[in-house]
Motif scaffolding. Structure first.
Motif, mmCIF file in Angstrom:
data_model
loop_
_atom_site.group_PDB
_atom_site.id
_atom_site.type_symbol
_atom_site.label_atom_id
_atom_site.label_comp_id
_atom_site.label_asym_id
_atom_site.label_seq_id
_atom_site.Cartn_x
_atom_site.Cartn_y
_atom_site.Cartn_z
ATOM 1 N N ASP A 150 -4.260 -12.655 -2.338
ATOM 2 C CA ASP A 150 -4.189 -13.629 -1.243
ATOM 3 C C ASP A 150 -3.292 -14.809 -1.603
ATOM 4 O OD1 ASP A 150 -5.448 -12.652 0.974
ATOM 5 O OD2 ASP A 150 -7.420 -13.402 0.460
ATOM 6 N N VAL A 151 -3.425 -15.305 -2.838
ATOM 7 C CA VAL A 151 -2.580 -16.426 -3.261
ATOM 8 C C VAL A 151 -1.110 -16.008 -3.289
ATOM 9 C CG1 VAL A 151 -2.017 -18.000 -5.150
ATOM 10 C CG2 VAL A 151 -4.409 -17.562 -4.561
ATOM 11 N N ALA A 152 -0.837 -14.838 -3.855
ATOM 12 C CA ALA A 152 0.545 -14.365 -3.936
ATOM 13 C C ALA A 152 1.137 -14.142 -2.548
ATOM 14 C CB ALA A 152 0.611 -13.068 -4.741
ATOM 15 N N GLU A 153 0.330 -13.595 -1.649
ATOM 16 C CA GLU A 153 0.807 -13.363 -0.290
ATOM 17 C C GLU A 153 1.140 -14.678 0.402
ATOM 18 O OE1 GLU A 153 -0.744 -11.722 4.024
ATOM 19 O OE2 GLU A 153 -2.095 -11.741 2.294
ATOM 20 N N GLY A 154 0.296 -15.696 0.191
ATOM 21 C CA GLY A 154 0.536 -16.988 0.823
ATOM 22 C C GLY A 154 1.746 -17.716 0.267
ATOM 23 N N LEU A 155 2.036 -17.524 -1.025
ATOM 24 C CA LEU A 155 3.140 -18.244 -1.661
ATOM 25 C C LEU A 155 4.500 -17.580 -1.468
ATOM 26 C CD1 LEU A 155 1.523 -19.242 -5.095
ATOM 27 C CD2 LEU A 155 1.904 -20.712 -3.116
ATOM 28 N N ARG A 156 4.503 -16.316 -1.102
ATOM 29 C CA ARG A 156 5.786 -15.589 -1.076
ATOM 30 C C ARG A 156 6.767 -16.158 -0.056
ATOM 31 N NH1 ARG A 156 2.950 -12.237 2.508
ATOM 32 N NH2 ARG A 156 4.211 -11.293 4.166
ATOM 33 N N TRP A 157 6.252 -16.760 1.031
ATOM 34 C CA TRP A 157 7.146 -17.287 2.065
ATOM 35 C C TRP A 157 7.935 -18.486 1.568
ATOM 36 C CZ3 TRP A 157 7.417 -13.726 5.511
ATOM 37 C CH2 TRP A 157 6.298 -12.954 5.824
ATOM 38 N N ARG A 158 7.375 -19.243 0.645
ATOM 39 C CA ARG A 158 8.023 -20.461 0.174
ATOM 40 C C ARG A 158 8.777 -20.263 -1.141
ATOM 41 N NH1 ARG A 158 7.214 -25.936 1.238
ATOM 42 N NH2 ARG A 158 5.529 -25.369 2.677
ATOM 43 N N GLY A 168 -0.132 -16.511 -8.102
ATOM 44 C CA GLY A 168 -1.412 -15.831 -7.927
ATOM 45 C C GLY A 168 -2.064 -15.502 -9.254
ATOM 46 N N LEU A 169 -1.251 -15.124 -10.219
ATOM 47 C CA LEU A 169 -1.744 -14.806 -11.559
ATOM 48 C C LEU A 169 -2.349 -16.051 -12.202
ATOM 49 C CD1 LEU A 169 -1.893 -12.591 -13.738
ATOM 50 C CD2 LEU A 169 0.395 -13.283 -14.482
ATOM 51 N N ALA A 170 -1.669 -17.193 -12.051
ATOM 52 C CA ALA A 170 -2.155 -18.442 -12.639
ATOM 53 C C ALA A 170 -3.461 -18.891 -11.980
ATOM 54 C CB ALA A 170 -1.093 -19.529 -12.499
ATOM 55 N N VAL A 171 -3.517 -18.846 -10.649
ATOM 56 C CA VAL A 171 -4.711 -19.309 -9.937
ATOM 57 C C VAL A 171 -5.913 -18.413 -10.223
ATOM 58 C CG1 VAL A 171 -5.740 -19.636 -7.657
ATOM 59 C CG2 VAL A 171 -3.415 -20.439 -8.093
ATOM 60 N N SER A 172 -5.728 -17.111 -10.131
ATOM 61 C CA SER A 172 -6.846 -16.192 -10.366
ATOM 62 C C SER A 172 -7.356 -16.282 -11.799
ATOM 63 C CB SER A 172 -6.435 -14.748 -10.037
ATOM 64 O OG SER A 172 -5.375 -14.314 -10.872
ATOM 65 N N ARG A 285 6.889 3.550 -16.353
ATOM 66 C CA ARG A 285 7.619 3.409 -15.097
ATOM 67 C C ARG A 285 9.113 3.200 -15.275
ATOM 68 N NH1 ARG A 285 2.524 2.157 -14.421
ATOM 69 N NH2 ARG A 285 1.477 2.450 -12.415
ATOM 70 N N GLY A 286 9.550 3.013 -16.513
ATOM 71 C CA GLY A 286 10.981 2.871 -16.777
ATOM 72 C C GLY A 286 11.533 1.489 -16.513
ATOM 73 N N GLU A 287 10.706 0.567 -16.051
ATOM 74 C CA GLU A 287 11.142 -0.795 -15.800
ATOM 75 C C GLU A 287 9.952 -1.726 -15.894
ATOM 76 O OE1 GLU A 287 12.765 -0.921 -11.897
ATOM 77 O OE2 GLU A 287 10.884 -0.359 -10.904
ATOM 78 N N LEU A 288 10.243 -3.019 -15.977
ATOM 79 C CA LEU A 288 9.173 -4.004 -16.119
ATOM 80 C C LEU A 288 9.429 -5.147 -15.154
ATOM 81 C CD1 LEU A 288 6.639 -4.525 -17.854
ATOM 82 C CD2 LEU A 288 8.059 -5.907 -19.363
ATOM 83 N N GLY A 289 8.491 -5.386 -14.269
ATOM 84 C CA GLY A 289 8.614 -6.466 -13.303
ATOM 85 C C GLY A 289 7.396 -6.480 -12.410
ATOM 86 N N PHE A 290 7.182 -7.606 -11.740
ATOM 87 C CA PHE A 290 6.039 -7.709 -10.845
ATOM 88 C C PHE A 290 6.190 -6.737 -9.680
ATOM 89 C CE2 PHE A 290 5.569 -12.349 -12.291
ATOM 90 C CZ PHE A 290 4.668 -11.986 -13.280
ATOM 91 N N GLU A 291 5.092 -6.100 -9.322
ATOM 92 C CA GLU A 291 5.077 -5.122 -8.237
ATOM 93 C C GLU A 291 5.159 -5.852 -6.885
ATOM 94 O OE1 GLU A 291 5.089 -2.197 -5.782
ATOM 95 O OE2 GLU A 291 5.157 -1.812 -7.947
ATOM 96 N N PRO A 292 6.211 -5.600 -6.097
ATOM 97 C CA PRO A 292 6.382 -6.313 -4.818
ATOM 98 C C PRO A 292 5.235 -6.104 -3.841
ATOM 99 C CG PRO A 292 8.403 -5.166 -5.444
ATOM 100 C CD PRO A 292 7.334 -4.707 -6.375
ATOM 101 N N SER A 293 4.562 -4.963 -3.912
ATOM 102 C CA SER A 293 3.495 -4.677 -2.946
ATOM 103 C C SER A 293 2.326 -5.644 -3.067
ATOM 104 C CB SER A 293 2.990 -3.240 -3.133
ATOM 105 O OG SER A 293 2.374 -3.078 -4.404
ATOM 106 N N VAL A 294 2.204 -6.347 -4.207
ATOM 107 C CA VAL A 294 1.135 -7.317 -4.374
ATOM 108 C C VAL A 294 1.251 -8.434 -3.343
ATOM 109 C CG1 VAL A 294 0.156 -9.057 -5.936
ATOM 110 C CG2 VAL A 294 0.826 -6.821 -6.828
ATOM 111 N N THR A 295 2.476 -8.777 -2.963
ATOM 112 C CA THR A 295 2.683 -9.873 -2.011
ATOM 113 C C THR A 295 2.861 -9.385 -0.576
ATOM 114 O OG1 THR A 295 5.093 -9.869 -2.280
ATOM 115 C CG2 THR A 295 3.822 -11.236 -3.794
ATOM 116 N N VAL A 296 2.931 -8.080 -0.376
ATOM 117 C CA VAL A 296 3.134 -7.539 0.979
ATOM 118 C C VAL A 296 2.063 -6.489 1.252
ATOM 119 C CG1 VAL A 296 4.781 -6.525 2.591
ATOM 120 C CG2 VAL A 296 5.607 -7.884 0.661
ATOM 121 N N PRO A 297 0.861 -6.910 1.599
ATOM 122 C CA PRO A 297 -0.226 -5.964 1.827
ATOM 123 C C PRO A 297 -0.023 -5.163 3.100
ATOM 124 C CG PRO A 297 -0.922 -8.158 2.440
ATOM 125 C CD PRO A 297 0.422 -8.296 1.798
#
Length: 303
Positions: A150-158, A168-172, A285-297
């Motif tokens: 929820d936090v990540a979804e809310g912050l992605r727009w800004r 979201g990781l920091a808040v949770s 997975r052959g790469e390392l990075g935050f999964e975009p789907s976390v912010t786009v439910p």
């Protein structure tokens, strides 16, 4: 337009229901069992297990019908890839806590006592395993599946997707740490360390979009810690384990009465765990990075 409440209400709804249901069930069961609950560790553990399980289910219902998320949105998938990640998490949590035990014993910071493995002890350890399975699933669902998302979804727009997931990781993680501050023998050191543990667990979710890795670590870390080696688990002494241990090194290293998380042994294991998670995800997975789907439910209802 999404047909659901705004983010602040959604962020409050699930945790509040989680806590209220947990309290109601615990108080009801304790009242029903009366003196038996006070005199029996096993009964008290069953009360806690049912309470946490009921609150976890309630949080899942609220997340689905208030937050309007699919089960997949919450990081729960039941396929081969999810099972492999879960197995990795279980193995990693076991390995990390075993490393804490081995290093502590080798350095003479931890003393080991032999204990008879009777039916009562094995029953108690089995009950602990069931308890930690329920706790691991419920807490990961709440802290990572709901709060982080929820936090990540809310912050992605800004701030954009990567910064949003980091937020979201920091808040949770902070919520995770503060939630353990009321535990017995807690203090600044333990709260800081538990917050760091929240980052490690959240990393497994943020990098994959699934709760498999953090759930596996959460379950096995707690069970091996308390049910196998007899350490206190976040300040709680469950009184039964396969091995009995006594901390005799400095509290800053062993964590003292709170358990390994409050000491340098636990912090070292947490940092090692974060590195292992990153290495596993990169290799798998052959790469390392935050999964975009976390912010786009994948919301179930839209207009």
């Amino acid at each position: 337009m999404e047909r659901r409440p705004r983010a602040p209400f959604r962020l409050l709804a699930t945790p509040v229901v989680f806590v209220l249901v947990s309290l109601v069930v615990a108080l009801s069961l304790s009242a029903a069992l009366g003196a038996l609950a006070e005199s029996s560790r096993l009964v008290a553990l069953v009360v806690s297990l049912v309470s946490v399980g009921a609150s976890g289910l309630a949080a899942l219902v609220v997340a689905r019908y208030v937050d309007r998320r699919t089960v997949t949105d919450l990081g729960l998938r039941f396929d081969r890839e999810w099972a492999v990640d879960l197995a990795f998490g279980l193995a990693l949590g076991t390995g990390l806590m075993t490393a804490v035990f081995v290093v502590g014993v080798a350095a003479d910071w931890i003393a080991v006592s032999s204990v008879p493995l009777g039916v009562d002890r094995l029953l108690g350890v089995g009950s602990l395993l069931a308890f930690f399975v329920v706790v691991g699933i419920a807490e990961e669902l709440l802290l990572r599946g709901v709060v982080l998302t929820d936090v990540a979804e809310g912050l992605r727009w800004r701030f954009g997707p990567d910064a949003a997931v980091a937020g979201g990781l920091a808040v949770s993680s902070a919520v995770f740490g503060v939630a353990h501050y009321t535990n017995p023998n807690a203090g600044f050191a333990s709260t800081t360390s538990i917050t760091l543990a929240g980052v490690m667990l959240g990393l497994g979710y943020a990098l994959t979009g699934d709760l498999a890795i953090p759930t596996g670590i959460h379950i096995s870390w707690n069970f091996v810690q308390g049910g196998v080696f007899g350490f206190a688990v976040s300040g709680l002494d469950f009184g039964t384990s396969l091995v009995e241990t006594t901390e005799r090194g400095p509290d800053v290293i062993t964590g003292g009465a709170f358990g390994p998380e409050a000491g340098l042994l636990g912090v070292g294991a947490i940092l090692l765990g974060a590195v292992c998670i990153a290495a596993y995800v990169r290799a798998r997975r052959g790469e390392l990075g935050f999964e975009p789907s976390v912010t786009v439910p994948d919301l179930r209802w839209k207009e």
